[in-house]
Scaffold this motif. Sequence first.
Motif, short mmCIF file in Angstrom:
data_model
loop_
_atom_site.label_atom_id
_atom_site.label_comp_id
_atom_site.label_asym_id
_atom_site.label_seq_id
_atom_site.Cartn_x
_atom_site.Cartn_y
_atom_site.Cartn_z
N LEU A 112 0.77 -1.12 -0.10
CA LEU A 112 0.07 0.04 0.02
C LEU A 112 0.89 1.33 -0.11
N LEU A 113 0.94 1.75 -1.16
CA LEU A 113 1.74 3.37 -1.17
C LEU A 113 0.92 4.40 -0.62
N SER A 114 1.33 4.95 0.53
CA SER A 114 0.61 6.08 1.06
C SER A 114 0.86 7.43 0.23
N LEU A 115 -0.13 8.05 0.13
CA LEU A 115 0.12 9.46 -0.72
C LEU A 115 0.02 10.57 0.18
N TYR A 116 -0.99 10.51 1.39
CA TYR A 116 -1.17 11.32 2.50
C TYR A 116 -1.69 10.70 3.67
N GLU A 117 -1.51 11.62 4.72
CA GLU A 117 -2.15 11.12 5.81
C GLU A 117 -3.45 11.36 6.06
#
Length: 601
Positions: free
Chosen positions: A384-389
């Motif tokens: 899972l690639l995190s783009l923002y919190e």
Amino acid sequence: MKLQQALHPNLVKRLQHMVFVGIVMPREADNPRFFVKCLSPIPKVISEALVEPGILFEGLSTIRHNEKLLSLLTKEMQKQHVAIFRLRYANGSLYVELLELRAGKPCESYRIVPIPYLASDQTRAVLEKKLTKGYVSLILRKYPIDFGAPEFLLYEGRLYGNLSLKPSVSSIMYSEQRREVVYCDVIDWPSENDISVGEHLYFISEQTYNTLKRQLAEKGEKLVEPDSAPTKAKEKGNKREITFLQHVKTQALQRKLYMEETDLYNLHICLKTSPITIVAGMSGIGKSQIVKLYAEALGLQYGKELLWIPVSSSFQEPQDLLGYLHPNGTYMESDTGLVSKLLEAQKNPERLYMIVFDEMNMSHIEHWFTPFLSLLELQEEERLLSLYEGEQKGGIPSSVKIGSNLLFIGTINFDETTKELSDRLLDRTPIVTFRKLSFREAALMREQSLAKGCKLSVSALEYCEQWKQEEDTFSVFSEEELEILDALHAALQVHDPSKGVSFRVAAAIANYIANIPRDEDGALLMSREEAFDLQLKQRIFTKLRGMEAVIGSLLAEDGRKGNSLFLLLQSPLAKEVSAFTHSISFLKEKARELELYGYVR
């Protein structure tokens, strides 16, 4: 028993492999201490460390396992028994740990005959091949080198003597030096006084030892290399995969892209088995066009399933590639369009996608590609690639899944405008270097009439599962190949402890070999020997860099300076595996670079 000095940590670890036999000495019932008289050989390094040299070792009955076994030692059994034990090191002393008590009359002393370890699918012929060839190690699990080189080996009723065993890559691995081993099939074995310890050791009496020695002298024959084992039946290749590769070759000629078949197969296998592949080679030979052709042959369309990202020297962080979260709460996607393509791939897991980073090393790859380097090592469900919190803002979610239907590939050049590749990247990525064919070779290729393949539409399921084989790392390698990897690791570690052959790299090499395509008759499209050679070049030797003082001896062709890689790749062991044409040529380039500039990059 108290020691004069602390034991070396490596010796403490080797104690776990050592087994001894002896007898438990009589003791008072309320005394927690007991003593064992050792009747088998004691390594010199242990004897010299004892404060009071001797053959008595102390144990504590308060240790649960010792207490349980001692409680079984009846008065009758006390007179005639044999104790099998090992030694534990703690607080500057050695203590007995009882393993087993056996009823029976002990001998005055014992000698050790080790039994070599073979895998469950291996036969005695494998052991005898090691003893006759000499450069493949055999394993003696309970016989570390501290006992000295063994005089005899025993396996399946056959005794081997006239040995000249030398330790190799570990304390329980040995290789035969003189290769003049003699053998005989023993009779009346074992006697009632001999003690077997699992499938690893025999402790034999002096009488048995003399009997075996006499039998070997009278009946011993020189050991010769056994016949090779029959080869396994060949598996047939995947017809659609072969058709696909044929189509790529045909289209490459039509577009005047001249490449070796080996380079095409190499690229194909790397893309099947590696989460990201990097293509290198001199400028102007068609790297980018070949990558584009490969994608089109899979049925991918430029701008749709195929996303082309020209990398700029301004790429400095992941936000340059992906985008960023604006203070107003809107996610601002980068101009690369990568996030949209990743989301599209997530919605269509049955479709194959390719992301191409052109001129990938125009900036430091680790600066902007770091999230992918970490994620692509994980299992698919964890990518899972995190783009923002936080919660989703607008049309773009806070994370996106990186599925197996995504192929990542980069092209690079090496000149004054590009950046070096880090060891972190090279440890995870194969570098496929296209060779420029000579003009005469290219002219001959134009005259070839190739069987035409046909354009396919390849699904993610077909590419990632039907065209791909999954096998256990160690089941893929031959023992000779493992021996080469161990020797390479040892040579590299001497010069730089941060270098070597990691389990990650070994698994990648095995995965590559297991996925060499086969034709309809089951023949490999690329020989195993060449595949192993290419993988050493692409996975290990690309990390060779530094000044003369660091890698000079590794690249010394005459071998006079120490652990020369040239000597290793031209050794009798190496010749059993491959000619290593690609690796030796690559190392010669490195050696030339070192000679010219005093540094290898």
